[in-house]
Scaffold this active site. Structure first.
Site, PDB file in Angstrom:
ATOM      1  N   HIS A  24     144.165  78.750   8.442  1.00  0.00           N
ATOM      2  CA  HIS A  24     143.456  77.476   8.551  1.00  0.00           C
ATOM      3  C   HIS A  24     142.285  77.653   9.506  1.00  0.00           C
ATOM      4  O   HIS A  24     142.382  78.393  10.489  1.00  0.00           O
ATOM      5  CB  HIS A  24     144.390  76.386   9.095  1.00  0.00           C
ATOM      6  CG  HIS A  24     143.663  75.247   9.753  1.00  0.00           C
ATOM      7  ND1 HIS A  24     143.512  75.160  11.119  1.00  0.00           N
ATOM      8  CD2 HIS A  24     143.036  74.162   9.228  1.00  0.00           C
ATOM      9  CE1 HIS A  24     142.824  74.064  11.411  1.00  0.00           C
ATOM     10  NE2 HIS A  24     142.524  73.448  10.286  1.00  0.00           N
TER      11      HIS A  24
ATOM     12  N   ASN B 289     138.637  75.319  11.078  1.00  0.00           N
ATOM     13  CA  ASN B 289     137.886  74.070  11.095  1.00  0.00           C
ATOM     14  C   ASN B 289     136.841  74.144  12.199  1.00  0.00           C
ATOM     15  O   ASN B 289     137.135  74.597  13.303  1.00  0.00           O
ATOM     16  CB  ASN B 289     138.828  72.885  11.348  1.00  0.00           C
ATOM     17  CG  ASN B 289     138.082  71.590  11.614  1.00  0.00           C
ATOM     18  OD1 ASN B 289     137.912  71.203  12.769  1.00  0.00           O
ATOM     19  ND2 ASN B 289     137.645  70.936  10.574  1.00  0.00           N
TER      20      ASN B 289
ATOM     21  N   HIS C  25     143.893  88.029  16.806  1.00  0.00           N
ATOM     22  CA  HIS C  25     143.547  87.548  18.142  1.00  0.00           C
ATOM     23  C   HIS C  25     142.424  88.368  18.779  1.00  0.00           C
ATOM     24  O   HIS C  25     141.639  87.821  19.568  1.00  0.00           O
ATOM     25  CB  HIS C  25     144.792  87.548  19.031  1.00  0.00           C
ATOM     26  CG  HIS C  25     145.664  86.352  18.822  1.00  0.00           C
ATOM     27  ND1 HIS C  25     145.494  85.176  19.533  1.00  0.00           N
ATOM     28  CD2 HIS C  25     146.690  86.122  17.973  1.00  0.00           C
ATOM     29  CE1 HIS C  25     146.388  84.287  19.142  1.00  0.00           C
ATOM     30  NE2 HIS C  25     147.130  84.837  18.191  1.00  0.00           N
TER      31      HIS C  25
END
Length: 311
Positions: A117, A119, A156
């Protein structure tokens, strides 16, 4: 006169530049995902919001890798701030608002490929006679069904590299924020292995805040595509598929119960089909499920669904 109690930047926001970047980001991500999938193509729907604004939704179904994925752009405006936007700052109630962003969720068919995901968004609240209040927000997170140490570390590492030019404190702060946000309180369980999350970003002024938002937006596909490429040919069977469908239930629970973006879209009269495109096409709930001890499924809980320092 500006209200000093409200967070605001120290230079004038360029809304046109933000919109142009977001539209370009949608194009870039869709092109990269289509190329990596090799079969699926994004179907585009443009929509208009009656209260003001609209968007461009792009959804892929039944690709070679992506079972269902959406990469959406929206730009909406209105005369009243929605409750989800004023929950933490009631002083903004009564202002007009403008919000734009790109939001995406990718649900692969192969359980070895994690769901992802991302955004990035920009919000501005205005009132005649007062300075505008604006901020950026966004981030990305990874939700594996079968944990892979190398994938989590690379995910990461890319996130950290995107943040490092803006200060050594940025990645740790955004990483912790992500761990705290994508947490199912009723399950006492993280949704996945995290990544980055930030909101209310404006303290360094528009140009630097915009640059940081762009760094996060641009780095998503750099973080996800290598994982997708590595895992998409891994074998899987009925056991892995059933566990994937069970774990997808956690995704649904978070998005419908906690996700502020979902609430904002519904409260502002956005296009429901676009807002709920984040939900997976198939899912199952199993009563009182417990994985077999020492199994790969059990290791997801013991080794991955817990706070960890990956880099």
């Amino acid at each position: 006169m500006a209200d000093d109690s409200l967070p605001s930047g120290n230079d004038v926001p360029d809304k046109a530049a933000v919109k142009a970047y977001l539209l370009g980001l949608q194009e870039k991500i869709c092109a990269a995902l289509s190329e990596e999938d090799g079969k699926g193509r994004f179907k585009e729907d443009s929509w208009i919001r009656e209260e003001g604004g609209g968007g461009r939704s792009r959804v892929m179904v039944d690709g070679a890798v992506i079972e269902k994925g959406g990469v959406n752009f929206s730009h909406v405006h209105g005369t009243q701030m929605p409750p989800s936007a004023t929950q933490n700052r009631p002083e903004l109630a009564g202002r007009s608002f403008e919000a734009m962003g790109v939001s995406l969720v990718i649900h692969p068919e192969n359980p070895r490929v994690p769901t992802s995901h991302a955004n990035v968004r920009f919000f501005i609240a205005e009132k005649e006679g007062e300075d505008p209040v604006w901020w950026f927000g966004g981030g990305y997170d990874l939700t594996p069904y079968y944990g892979d140490e190398e994938d989590c570390r690379s995910w990461h590492q890319v996130a950290k590299q995107a943040c490092d030019p803006f200060g050594e404190d940025i990645y740790p702060r955004f990483k912790t924020w992500c761990d705290d946000y994508f947490y199912l309180k009723h399950r006492q369980e993280p949704r996945g292995v995290g990544g980055l999350f930030f909101d209310d970003l404006n303290e360094e002024g528009f140009e630097k805040s915009f640059a940081l938002m762009r760094a996060v937006g641009d780095s998503y596909i750099e973080a996800y595509r290598p994982i997708m490429a590595k895992q998409k040919h891994q074998p899987w069977g009925e056991r892995e598929r059933e566990f994937q469908l069970y774990r997808r239930g956690r995704y649904v629970e978070f998005n419908l119960v906690f996700d502020r973006g979902t609430l904002f879209g519904l409260q502002t009269g956005g296009r429901t089909e676009s807002i709920l495109m984040s939900l997976p096409p198939l899912v199952r709930w199993v009563y009182d499920y417990h994985p077999e001890p020492e199994s790969e499924e059990a290791k997801l809980y013991t080794d991955f669904l817990r706070p960890r320092e990956w880099v």
